[in-house]
Design an enzyme around this catalytic site. Structure first.
Site, short mmCIF file in Angstrom:
data_model
loop_
_atom_site.label_atom_id
_atom_site.label_comp_id
_atom_site.label_asym_id
_atom_site.label_seq_id
_atom_site.Cartn_x
_atom_site.Cartn_y
_atom_site.Cartn_z
N SER A 63 4.59 7.08 2.15
CA SER A 63 5.19 5.82 2.59
C SER A 63 4.61 4.65 1.82
O SER A 63 3.39 4.56 1.64
CB SER A 63 4.91 5.58 4.09
OG SER A 63 5.26 6.69 4.88
N ASP B 64 -2.78 0.99 8.13
CA ASP B 64 -1.62 1.83 7.81
C ASP B 64 -0.45 1.57 8.76
O ASP B 64 0.33 2.47 9.06
CB ASP B 64 -2.00 3.32 7.85
CG ASP B 64 -3.06 3.69 6.81
OD1 ASP B 64 -3.09 3.04 5.75
OD2 ASP B 64 -3.86 4.60 7.07
N HIS C 18 0.71 5.33 1.28
CA HIS C 18 -0.05 6.21 2.17
C HIS C 18 0.56 7.60 2.16
O HIS C 18 1.79 7.74 2.23
CB HIS C 18 -0.06 5.65 3.59
CG HIS C 18 -0.90 6.43 4.54
ND1 HIS C 18 -2.28 6.37 4.53
CD2 HIS C 18 -0.56 7.32 5.51
CE1 HIS C 18 -2.75 7.19 5.46
NE2 HIS C 18 -1.72 7.77 6.07
N ASN D 16 0.85 -1.19 0.00
CA ASN D 16 0.00 0.00 0.00
C ASN D 16 0.88 1.24 0.00
O ASN D 16 2.03 1.20 0.45
CB ASN D 16 -0.90 0.01 1.25
CG ASN D 16 -1.85 1.20 1.28
OD1 ASN D 16 -2.51 1.49 0.27
ND2 ASN D 16 -1.92 1.89 2.40
#
Length: 214
Positions: free
Chosen positions: A137, A146, A110, A108
């Protein structure tokens, strides 16, 4: 010649990070086999079609629970047999079963310097805190929102005259640099998730991940 790493991308919106992956990934190293969205109006689906990538729409509103949607999503993803699943603005909180199913092969991005500012409105929160630096990030996804091990972070200075919009624009440009980098590392078998966290070239990354500065 080695087979390219098979990648499936999940998104909910414009797909600018998808476009960066399409533009920057070496097709001999990584191949995006499908793009899946939970929103019919996601422009990222059009980007995928323009690039000749298979698309799939799974509207989460058609499912009676998060778990039933995630089960259908797993089925749709696994039909493409990916080695890596990439979240590119996929605006869904994923169930624990989903995250465990893709453990070690789910990335992912973020828009903050994690662990700061998990969740939404990250740019305004950085301004409100009068932070000197902000950024984005890439991390492995775990059951903590997260909160998975960091792979790479890009840092940008916060200017005195920044608004949330101007800061977001600069951070977005950095996202388009570090996401293809992280996916390339994974595709080239340089990056993996080990017992000590994210590993690059056989060595544990720092708790902050690899730092990319402008």
């Amino acid at each position: 010649m080695p087979t390219p790493c098979n990648v499936v991308v999940l998104l909910s919106g414009s797909g600018s990070n998808l476009q960066a992956l399409i533009d920057k990934l070496d097709p001999g190293s990584a191949r995006i086999s499908a793009v899946i969205s939970n929103r019919a109006d996601a422009y990222g689906l059009e980007r995928a079609k323009a690039a000749g990538i298979a698309t799939n729409l799974l509207d989460h509103r058609q499912y009676d629970s998060r778990e039933s949607f995630d089960a259908a999503l797993i089925e749709a993803i696994d039909a493409h047999k990916p080695q890596l699943v990439v979240l590119a603005g996929f605006m869904r909180i994923l169930s624990a079963d989903f995250v465990r199913h893709y453990a070690g092969r789910l990335l992912n991005i973020h828009p903050s310097l994690l662990p700061k500012y998990k969740g939404l409105h990250t740019h305004q929160r950085a301004l409100d805190a009068k932070d000197a630096e902000h950024g984005c990030s890439v991390h492995f996804v775990t059951e903590e929102l997260d909160g998975g091990p960091l792979v790479v972070q890009a840092v940008v200075p916060v200017n005195a005259d920044d608004s949330a919009a101007s800061l977001a624009e600069r951070v977005h440009r950095l996202e388009h640099q570090i996401y293809p980098l992280a996916v390339s590392w994974f595709a080239d078998q340089r990056l993996h998730l080990g017992p000590q966290g994210a590993m690059l070239d056989g060595k544990p990354l720092a708790t902050t991940g690899y730092i990319f500065r402008t």
